[in-house]
Motif scaffolding. Structure first.
Motif, mmCIF file in Angstrom:
data_model
loop_
_atom_site.group_PDB
_atom_site.id
_atom_site.type_symbol
_atom_site.label_atom_id
_atom_site.label_comp_id
_atom_site.label_asym_id
_atom_site.label_seq_id
_atom_site.Cartn_x
_atom_site.Cartn_y
_atom_site.Cartn_z
ATOM 1 N N ALA A 128 0.840 -1.212 0.000
ATOM 2 C CA ALA A 128 0.000 0.000 0.000
ATOM 3 C C ALA A 128 0.873 1.259 0.000
ATOM 4 O O ALA A 128 0.606 2.240 -0.730
ATOM 5 C CB ALA A 128 -0.939 -0.021 1.198
ATOM 6 N N ALA A 129 1.924 1.253 0.819
ATOM 7 C CA ALA A 129 2.822 2.426 0.886
ATOM 8 C C ALA A 129 3.523 2.634 -0.439
ATOM 9 O O ALA A 129 3.682 3.777 -0.923
ATOM 10 C CB ALA A 129 3.831 2.243 2.007
ATOM 11 N N LEU A 130 3.951 1.535 -1.104
ATOM 12 C CA LEU A 130 4.628 1.634 -2.391
ATOM 13 C C LEU A 130 3.688 2.208 -3.448
ATOM 14 O O LEU A 130 4.077 3.080 -4.247
ATOM 15 C CB LEU A 130 5.142 0.258 -2.826
ATOM 16 C CG LEU A 130 5.791 0.192 -4.219
ATOM 17 C CD1 LEU A 130 7.020 1.108 -4.278
ATOM 18 C CD2 LEU A 130 6.146 -1.249 -4.574
ATOM 19 N N ASP A 131 2.464 1.773 -3.411
ATOM 20 C CA ASP A 131 1.505 2.255 -4.397
ATOM 21 C C ASP A 131 1.267 3.764 -4.219
ATOM 22 O O ASP A 131 1.211 4.527 -5.208
ATOM 23 C CB ASP A 131 0.196 1.485 -4.253
ATOM 24 C CG ASP A 131 -0.841 1.910 -5.271
ATOM 25 O OD1 ASP A 131 -0.581 1.713 -6.490
ATOM 26 O OD2 ASP A 131 -1.896 2.428 -4.858
ATOM 27 N N ALA A 132 1.143 4.188 -2.964
ATOM 28 C CA ALA A 132 0.908 5.613 -2.686
ATOM 29 C C ALA A 132 2.108 6.457 -3.123
ATOM 30 O O ALA A 132 1.950 7.522 -3.744
ATOM 31 C CB ALA A 132 0.623 5.814 -1.207
ATOM 32 N N LEU A 133 3.325 6.017 -2.825
ATOM 33 C CA LEU A 133 4.514 6.779 -3.213
ATOM 34 C C LEU A 133 4.679 6.837 -4.723
ATOM 35 O O LEU A 133 5.137 7.854 -5.275
ATOM 36 C CB LEU A 133 5.761 6.155 -2.576
ATOM 37 C CG LEU A 133 5.918 6.413 -1.067
ATOM 38 C CD1 LEU A 133 7.052 5.583 -0.489
ATOM 39 C CD2 LEU A 133 6.167 7.912 -0.799
ATOM 40 N N GLN A 134 4.328 5.750 -5.409
ATOM 41 C CA GLN A 134 4.440 5.756 -6.872
ATOM 42 C C GLN A 134 3.482 6.804 -7.483
ATOM 43 O O GLN A 134 3.825 7.479 -8.464
ATOM 44 C CB GLN A 134 4.163 4.362 -7.432
ATOM 45 C CG GLN A 134 5.296 3.369 -7.176
ATOM 46 C CD GLN A 134 4.944 1.949 -7.597
ATOM 47 O OE1 GLN A 134 3.759 1.604 -7.655
ATOM 48 N NE2 GLN A 134 5.970 1.148 -7.877
ATOM 49 N N LYS A 135 2.319 6.924 -6.893
ATOM 50 C CA LYS A 135 1.369 7.938 -7.378
ATOM 51 C C LYS A 135 1.889 9.345 -7.086
ATOM 52 O O LYS A 135 1.776 10.254 -7.916
ATOM 53 C CB LYS A 135 0.004 7.736 -6.719
ATOM 54 C CG LYS A 135 -0.719 6.477 -7.197
ATOM 55 C CD LYS A 135 -2.050 6.309 -6.473
ATOM 56 C CE LYS A 135 -2.770 5.061 -6.963
ATOM 57 N NZ LYS A 135 -4.041 4.867 -6.238
ATOM 58 N N LEU A 136 2.456 9.521 -5.877
ATOM 59 C CA LEU A 136 3.001 10.843 -5.533
ATOM 60 C C LEU A 136 4.183 11.189 -6.425
ATOM 61 O O LEU A 136 4.377 12.361 -6.808
ATOM 62 C CB LEU A 136 3.427 10.869 -4.054
ATOM 63 C CG LEU A 136 2.287 10.836 -3.029
ATOM 64 C CD1 LEU A 136 2.831 10.699 -1.613
ATOM 65 C CD2 LEU A 136 1.407 12.105 -3.153
ATOM 66 N N GLN A 137 5.008 10.162 -6.743
ATOM 67 C CA GLN A 137 6.150 10.419 -7.616
ATOM 68 C C GLN A 137 5.685 10.896 -8.987
ATOM 69 O O GLN A 137 6.291 11.764 -9.614
ATOM 70 C CB GLN A 137 7.005 9.143 -7.751
ATOM 71 C CG GLN A 137 8.265 9.357 -8.583
ATOM 72 C CD GLN A 137 9.036 8.066 -8.800
ATOM 73 O OE1 GLN A 137 8.417 7.001 -8.815
ATOM 74 N NE2 GLN A 137 10.355 8.187 -8.953
ATOM 75 N N ALA A 138 4.567 10.333 -9.431
ATOM 76 C CA ALA A 138 4.040 10.733 -10.743
ATOM 77 C C ALA A 138 3.582 12.198 -10.724
ATOM 78 O O ALA A 138 3.607 12.888 -11.753
ATOM 79 C CB ALA A 138 2.883 9.819 -11.134
ATOM 80 N N GLU A 139 3.212 12.675 -9.539
ATOM 81 C CA GLU A 139 2.760 14.060 -9.421
ATOM 82 C C GLU A 139 3.917 14.991 -9.032
ATOM 83 O O GLU A 139 3.717 16.192 -8.815
ATOM 84 C CB GLU A 139 1.645 14.153 -8.360
ATOM 85 C CG GLU A 139 0.406 13.356 -8.745
ATOM 86 C CD GLU A 139 -0.625 13.338 -7.633
ATOM 87 O OE1 GLU A 139 -0.315 13.870 -6.531
ATOM 88 O OE2 GLU A 139 -1.712 12.772 -7.834
ATOM 89 N N GLY A 140 5.137 14.355 -8.835
ATOM 90 C CA GLY A 140 6.300 15.145 -8.454
ATOM 91 C C GLY A 140 6.374 15.432 -6.983
ATOM 92 O O GLY A 140 7.174 16.271 -6.560
ATOM 93 N N ALA A 141 5.529 14.703 -6.172
ATOM 94 C CA ALA A 141 5.504 14.955 -4.726
ATOM 95 C C ALA A 141 6.352 13.964 -3.951
ATOM 96 O O ALA A 141 6.438 14.053 -2.721
ATOM 97 C CB ALA A 141 4.055 14.910 -4.225
#
Length: 394
Positions: A128-141
């Motif tokens: 779950a944490a990996l999925d959330a970070l991957q989404k944030l990385q896509a937004e540059g966060a």
């Protein structure tokens, strides 16, 4: 004229005395004797399963018993202890094998399950944490390092689960399991042996019969494998008789048999052949014999099993037939003849013999009742056809 009469043969060498006999009517019985052993068709000789003592003897010698009747009771205290010990050992061995096949004991399995549940929960959280970070990385966060760290935690969770699974399946190897299964089998064999001993201490009759042997007594001791008693159906006995190979061709089913036992010489039993020899076996290391089965038809309980007897088979029996002593018969190849005395001469007379007893033979044809026949000389002179003879009292 009797067999003791003497004829004198006049030849170039002088007068030769000759013994003679007359053709007479007799009953002839042809027999054949040999040794044999009495065996019952049903025999029961129970043996002590272990060394112990005799608690009770419920029968006496020569008693008739019914099927299922209690005969002897042995002390079973040791047998019961051995059975209880065996059952406990078997239960423990089976429980150990069950745990090994399952991967461990109940507490060990509980710990393994708890650790697996924690590892699986950690994996879910890491994913779950990996999925959330991957989404944030896509937004540059989120940075690439943060995503890589999350991926590392996921990989670590997978590795931990794999390790726990491997630990569960490889806790006991095949050799460990094989050794434990062998212990279970050994414990089961010990239980079976103890049950067999326990079943053998209470002896009951397997069929209706007679107690012919009873070597034990109450409160006496017995060793393992000692015979406790002998029971047999004495109304149905067989004799295994052994005839030498040249004689077996004269035997046939149904022939009458006389049976004698040296322990009771005043008695005799009678039977018949139920199975003539069908093959040749070696007997006693020196004889080639055919085994013959003889039924005892009139036993009254006095002829016992496992006794050695003499049997006499009646091969042939004829009544009121013309006969001569066996020494009168002569042979020339396949031809049979005698020297008949007629008109003061010896006459070579062809005959047809029939039944043969121990001392006489039947004359089927060739002679008449009352004919005189030479038996032999009292010297070395050879009898010949045509020699003149003169009767003289001895």
């Amino acid at each position: 004229m009797c067999a003791g009469l003497v004829l004198f043969i006049r030849s170039r060498r002088g007068v030769v005395p000759v013994r003679v006999a007359q053709v007479e009517r007799h009953d002839l019985i042809s027999t054949l004797s040999t040794n044999g052993k009495v065996e019952p068709t049903e025999d029961f000789e129970p043996r002590a399963p272990v060394s112990t003592s005799v608690e009770q003897v419920y029968v006496h010698l020569n008693q008739n018993v019914s099927r299922g009747q209690e005969l002897v009771l042995l002390n079973d205290s040791d047998a019961r202890k051995d059975l209880a010990t065996g059952l406990a050992s078997r239960a423990q061995a089976q429980a150990t094998l069950h745990n090994m096949e399952a991967g461990g004991t109940s507490p060990e399995l509980a710990t393994q399950n708890s650790e697996m549940a924690a590892a699986q929960s950690e994996l879910r959280n890491s994913l779950a944490a990996l999925d959330a970070l991957q989404k944030l990385q896509a937004e540059g966060a989120a940075s690439a390092n943060e995503v890589a760290a999350a991926q590392h935690r996921v990989d670590a969770a997978h590795a931990k689960i794999a390790g726990l699974q491997s630990q569960k399946t490889s806790h006991y190897n095949s050799a460990d399991l094989a050794a434990q299964r062998a212990l279970v089998a050994q414990a089961q064999a010990e239980v079976a042996a103890a049950q067999g001993v326990l079943s053998g201490v209470n002896v009951r009759a397997p069929f209706a019969g007679t107690i012919y042997s009873l070597p034990v007594m109450p409160l006496g001791s017995v060793n393992a494998n000692d015979v406790l008693l002998g029971e047999a159906d004495l109304k149905h006995l067989l004799v295994h008789a052994y005839f030498d190979e040249p004689e077996i061709g004269r035997l046939a089913n149904g022939q009458a048999v006389k049976i004698v036992w040296s322990a009771k010489p005043a008695l005799a039993w009678h039977g018949h052949i139920v199975q003539a020899p069908t093959s040749i076996i070696e007997y006693g290391g020196t004889r080639n014999v055919g085994e013959c089965l003889i039924s005892v038809d009139d036993n009254n309980g006095e002829l016992l099993p496992n006794t050695n007897v003499t049997v006499t088979v009646t091969l042939q029996q004829v009544h009121n037939v013309l006969s001569l002593p066996r020494e009168a018969l002569r042979t020339d190849g396949p031809r049979n003849y005698v020297y008949r005395v007629a008109n003061d001469r010896l006459v070579k007379t062809p005959i047809v013999p029939g039944a043969v007893s121990l001392t006489r033979f039947e004359v089927v044809s060739g002679l008449n009742d009352g004919d005189s026949v030479a038996l032999g000389t009292t010297s070395d002179t050879e009898m010949k056809d045509g020699l003149r003879v003169k009767l003289q009292q001895p």
